[in-house]
Design a protein around this motif. Structure first.
Motif, PDB file in Angstrom:
ATOM      1  N   LYS A 232       0.698  -1.128   0.062  1.00  0.00           N
ATOM      2  CA  LYS A 232       0.105   0.031   0.067  1.00  0.00           C
ATOM      3  C   LYS A 232       0.908   1.038   0.026  1.00  0.00           C
ATOM      4  CE  LYS A 232      -4.298  -1.498  -0.008  1.00  0.00           C
ATOM      5  NZ  LYS A 232      -5.053  -0.863  -1.141  1.00  0.00           N
ATOM      6  N   TYR A 233       1.834   1.487  -1.003  1.00  0.00           N
ATOM      7  CA  TYR A 233       2.710   2.402  -1.043  1.00  0.00           C
ATOM      8  C   TYR A 233       1.769   3.691  -1.595  1.00  0.00           C
ATOM      9  CZ  TYR A 233       6.681  -0.409  -0.589  1.00  0.00           C
ATOM     10  OH  TYR A 233       7.639  -1.207   0.030  1.00  0.00           O
ATOM     11  N   SER A 234       1.772   4.961  -0.886  1.00  0.00           N
ATOM     12  CA  SER A 234       1.168   6.199  -1.383  1.00  0.00           C
ATOM     13  C   SER A 234       1.592   6.720  -2.673  1.00  0.00           C
ATOM     14  CB  SER A 234       1.548   7.115  -0.324  1.00  0.00           C
ATOM     15  OG  SER A 234       0.808   6.711   1.085  1.00  0.00           O
ATOM     16  N   ILE A 235       2.662   6.491  -2.975  1.00  0.00           N
ATOM     17  CA  ILE A 235       3.263   6.795  -4.288  1.00  0.00           C
ATOM     18  C   ILE A 235       2.460   6.412  -5.613  1.00  0.00           C
ATOM     19  CG2 ILE A 235       5.319   7.637  -3.486  1.00  0.00           C
ATOM     20  CD1 ILE A 235       6.482   5.455  -4.655  1.00  0.00           C
ATOM     21  N   PHE A 236       1.949   5.260  -5.235  1.00  0.00           N
ATOM     22  CA  PHE A 236       1.192   4.527  -6.568  1.00  0.00           C
ATOM     23  C   PHE A 236      -0.200   4.858  -6.434  1.00  0.00           C
ATOM     24  CE2 PHE A 236       4.918   1.603  -5.747  1.00  0.00           C
ATOM     25  CZ  PHE A 236       5.610   1.781  -6.893  1.00  0.00           C
ATOM     26  N   PRO A 237      -0.846   4.911  -7.660  1.00  0.00           N
ATOM     27  CA  PRO A 237      -2.205   5.115  -7.801  1.00  0.00           C
ATOM     28  C   PRO A 237      -2.921   3.824  -7.267  1.00  0.00           C
ATOM     29  CG  PRO A 237      -1.449   5.557  -9.898  1.00  0.00           C
ATOM     30  CD  PRO A 237      -0.111   4.874  -9.195  1.00  0.00           C
ATOM     31  N   GLU A 238      -4.321   4.182  -6.680  1.00  0.00           N
ATOM     32  CA  GLU A 238      -5.082   3.114  -5.763  1.00  0.00           C
ATOM     33  C   GLU A 238      -5.059   1.860  -6.883  1.00  0.00           C
ATOM     34  OE1 GLU A 238      -6.271   2.175  -2.326  1.00  0.00           O
ATOM     35  OE2 GLU A 238      -5.711   4.131  -2.776  1.00  0.00           O
ATOM     36  N   PHE A 239      -5.675   2.068  -8.048  1.00  0.00           N
ATOM     37  CA  PHE A 239      -5.888   0.797  -8.936  1.00  0.00           C
ATOM     38  C   PHE A 239      -4.480  -0.086  -9.234  1.00  0.00           C
ATOM     39  CE2 PHE A 239      -4.250   3.755 -12.135  1.00  0.00           C
ATOM     40  CZ  PHE A 239      -3.525   2.989 -13.127  1.00  0.00           C
TER      41      PHE A 239
ATOM     42  N   MET B 159      -9.712  -2.801   5.319  1.00  0.00           N
ATOM     43  CA  MET B 159      -9.535  -2.024   6.198  1.00  0.00           C
ATOM     44  C   MET B 159      -8.049  -1.024   5.704  1.00  0.00           C
ATOM     45  SD  MET B 159      -9.739  -0.613   9.348  1.00  0.00           S
ATOM     46  CE  MET B 159     -10.556  -1.807  10.268  1.00  0.00           C
ATOM     47  N   ALA B 160      -7.104  -1.809   4.907  1.00  0.00           N
ATOM     48  CA  ALA B 160      -6.056  -0.966   4.816  1.00  0.00           C
ATOM     49  C   ALA B 160      -6.501   0.112   3.444  1.00  0.00           C
ATOM     50  CB  ALA B 160      -5.113  -1.856   4.011  1.00  0.00           C
ATOM     51  N   THR B 161      -7.408  -0.313   2.720  1.00  0.00           N
ATOM     52  CA  THR B 161      -7.937   0.674   1.794  1.00  0.00           C
ATOM     53  C   THR B 161      -8.656   1.717   2.093  1.00  0.00           C
ATOM     54  OG1 THR B 161      -8.055  -1.242   0.034  1.00  0.00           O
ATOM     55  CG2 THR B 161      -9.423   0.735  -0.526  1.00  0.00           C
ATOM     56  N   LEU B 162      -9.399   1.300   3.124  1.00  0.00           N
ATOM     57  CA  LEU B 162     -10.096   2.420   4.028  1.00  0.00           C
ATOM     58  C   LEU B 162      -9.369   3.594   4.671  1.00  0.00           C
ATOM     59  CD1 LEU B 162     -12.986   3.811   4.778  1.00  0.00           C
ATOM     60  CD2 LEU B 162     -12.761   2.228   6.912  1.00  0.00           C
ATOM     61  N   VAL B 163      -8.411   2.819   5.536  1.00  0.00           N
ATOM     62  CA  VAL B 163      -7.427   4.035   6.383  1.00  0.00           C
ATOM     63  C   VAL B 163      -6.695   4.645   5.479  1.00  0.00           C
ATOM     64  CG1 VAL B 163      -5.333   3.728   7.765  1.00  0.00           C
ATOM     65  CG2 VAL B 163      -7.640   2.279   8.224  1.00  0.00           C
ATOM     66  N   HIS B 164      -6.250   4.284   4.294  1.00  0.00           N
ATOM     67  CA  HIS B 164      -5.377   4.759   3.271  1.00  0.00           C
ATOM     68  C   HIS B 164      -5.925   5.795   2.515  1.00  0.00           C
ATOM     69  CE1 HIS B 164      -3.145   5.543  -0.623  1.00  0.00           C
ATOM     70  NE2 HIS B 164      -1.950   5.785   0.556  1.00  0.00           N
ATOM     71  N   GLY B 165      -6.921   5.257   1.768  1.00  0.00           N
ATOM     72  CA  GLY B 165      -7.615   5.810   0.776  1.00  0.00           C
ATOM     73  C   GLY B 165      -9.023   6.886   1.288  1.00  0.00           C
ATOM     74  N   GLY B 166      -9.295   6.824   2.374  1.00  0.00           N
ATOM     75  CA  GLY B 166     -10.449   7.561   2.946  1.00  0.00           C
ATOM     76  C   GLY B 166     -10.179   8.949   3.012  1.00  0.00           C
ATOM     77  N   PRO B 167      -8.866   9.086   4.060  1.00  0.00           N
ATOM     78  CA  PRO B 167      -8.315  10.497   4.287  1.00  0.00           C
ATOM     79  C   PRO B 167      -7.885  11.221   3.003  1.00  0.00           C
ATOM     80  CG  PRO B 167      -7.640   8.770   5.824  1.00  0.00           C
ATOM     81  CD  PRO B 167      -8.275   8.060   4.627  1.00  0.00           C
ATOM     82  N   PHE B 168      -7.241  10.356   2.176  1.00  0.00           N
ATOM     83  CA  PHE B 168      -6.731  11.112   0.752  1.00  0.00           C
ATOM     84  C   PHE B 168      -7.951  11.559  -0.022  1.00  0.00           C
ATOM     85  CE2 PHE B 168      -2.894   9.421   2.010  1.00  0.00           C
ATOM     86  CZ  PHE B 168      -1.791  10.451   2.019  1.00  0.00           C
TER      87      PHE B 168
END
Length: 79
Positions: free
Chosen positions: A2-9, A28-37
């Motif tokens: 789940k590196y932030s430098i890469f797009p979600e897809f 959980m990882a997608t929600l915790v990372h993707g939600g705030p961004f």
């Protein structure tokens, strides 16, 4: 992965290539990372729209600080 430098897809397809992980962990990882961004990018888009419609607005210090924190988290903490 789940590196932030890469797009979600890219991250989602990457996890599909690895050993299976539990669905709850993935969600959980997608929600915790993707939600705030997602909220941050929406706020940035709204602020940009306001600046296009109303030239001369003072800088949004809260948004600037939030962007700095998000970049720091994305570069340092998230990988």
């Amino acid at each position: 992965l789940k590196y932030s430098i890469f797009p979600e897809f890219v991250k989602n397809y990457g996890t599909a290539l690895l050993d299976p992980i539990p669905l709850a962990t993935f969600l959980m990882a997608t929600l915790v990372h993707g939600g705030p961004f997602t909220c941050l990018w929406s706020w940035l888009g709204h602020d940009t729209n306001l600046r296009i419609l109303t030239p001369g607005l003072a800088p949004n210090r809260q948004l600037q600080l939030t962007m700095v924190i998000a970049m720091t988290v994305g570069i340092v903490a998230s990988p």
